[in-house]
Design a protein around this motif. Structure first.
Motif, short mmCIF file in Angstrom:
data_model
loop_
_atom_site.label_atom_id
_atom_site.label_comp_id
_atom_site.label_asym_id
_atom_site.label_seq_id
_atom_site.Cartn_x
_atom_site.Cartn_y
_atom_site.Cartn_z
N LEU A 1 82.12 130.44 43.31
CA LEU A 1 81.12 129.75 44.13
C LEU A 1 81.41 129.85 45.62
CD1 LEU A 1 80.65 126.51 42.01
CD2 LEU A 1 79.13 128.47 42.17
N ASP A 2 82.48 130.52 46.00
CA ASP A 2 82.81 130.64 47.42
C ASP A 2 81.72 131.36 48.22
OD1 ASP A 2 85.16 129.26 47.19
OD2 ASP A 2 86.43 131.04 47.03
N ASP A 3 80.88 132.13 47.54
CA ASP A 3 79.81 132.85 48.24
C ASP A 3 78.60 131.97 48.54
OD1 ASP A 3 81.35 135.14 48.16
OD2 ASP A 3 80.48 135.81 46.26
N VAL A 4 78.53 130.78 47.94
CA VAL A 4 77.41 129.87 48.17
C VAL A 4 77.53 129.30 49.59
CG1 VAL A 4 76.30 127.72 47.43
CG2 VAL A 4 77.25 129.30 45.74
N VAL A 5 76.42 129.30 50.31
CA VAL A 5 76.42 128.81 51.68
C VAL A 5 76.76 127.32 51.71
CG1 VAL A 5 74.98 128.48 53.74
CG2 VAL A 5 74.71 130.54 52.35
N LEU A 6 77.71 126.95 52.52
CA LEU A 6 78.15 125.57 52.73
C LEU A 6 78.63 124.89 51.45
CD1 LEU A 6 75.46 124.34 55.27
CD2 LEU A 6 77.78 125.08 55.76
#
Length: 130
Positions: A35-40
């Motif tokens: 989930l590190d690619d999810v914005v904020l």
């Protein structure tokens, strides 16, 4: 020390969740997730973490008290958690030797979660104590 033990006995879930926040916040490294690619995503995690923890505080308070003391609640269920959040952010910035960083947006996200918990907790408390 007696007061601390009183809090642990009276609000065990809240104390455990607050300890988890301190532990996770001061861990030197946090593992990567898909989930590190999810914005904020970091800010959403802060909102959820503080929101759920302090909703638990409100619910435990509701079940332990017949009458609400809103001044005490303002301090212990809103102001003190915001101050705790600020303290953690300062510790992350200045005491983790570059492993973690404190951010103003994290403090804002934490405050948003704490405020959401109060918005959920106040009606629960109001209707339970009526």
């Amino acid at each position: 020390m007696k007061y601390l033990m009183h809090l642990v006995r009276k609000y065990p879930f809240s104390v455990c969740l607050i300890a988890v926040i301190w532990f996770l916040s001061l861990m030197p490294y946090f593992p990567e997730t898909p989930l590190d690619d999810v914005v904020l995503i970091d800010k959403w995690v802060h909102i959820l973490m503080y929101g759920l923890t302090f909703t638990t505080v409100w619910i435990e308070y509701t079940f332990k008290h017949r009458k609400a003391d809103y001044e005490k609640l303002f301090f212990w269920a809103w102001l003190a958690p915001v101050a705790m959040s600020g303290t953690i952010e300062l510790l992350q910035e200045y005491c983790t030797f570059g492993c973690r960083s404190g951010e103003w947006l994290d403090l804002a996200a934490n405050t948003l979660g704490i405020t959401a918990a109060a918005i959920i907790g106040i009606p629960i408390l109001y209707f339970k104590t009526r």
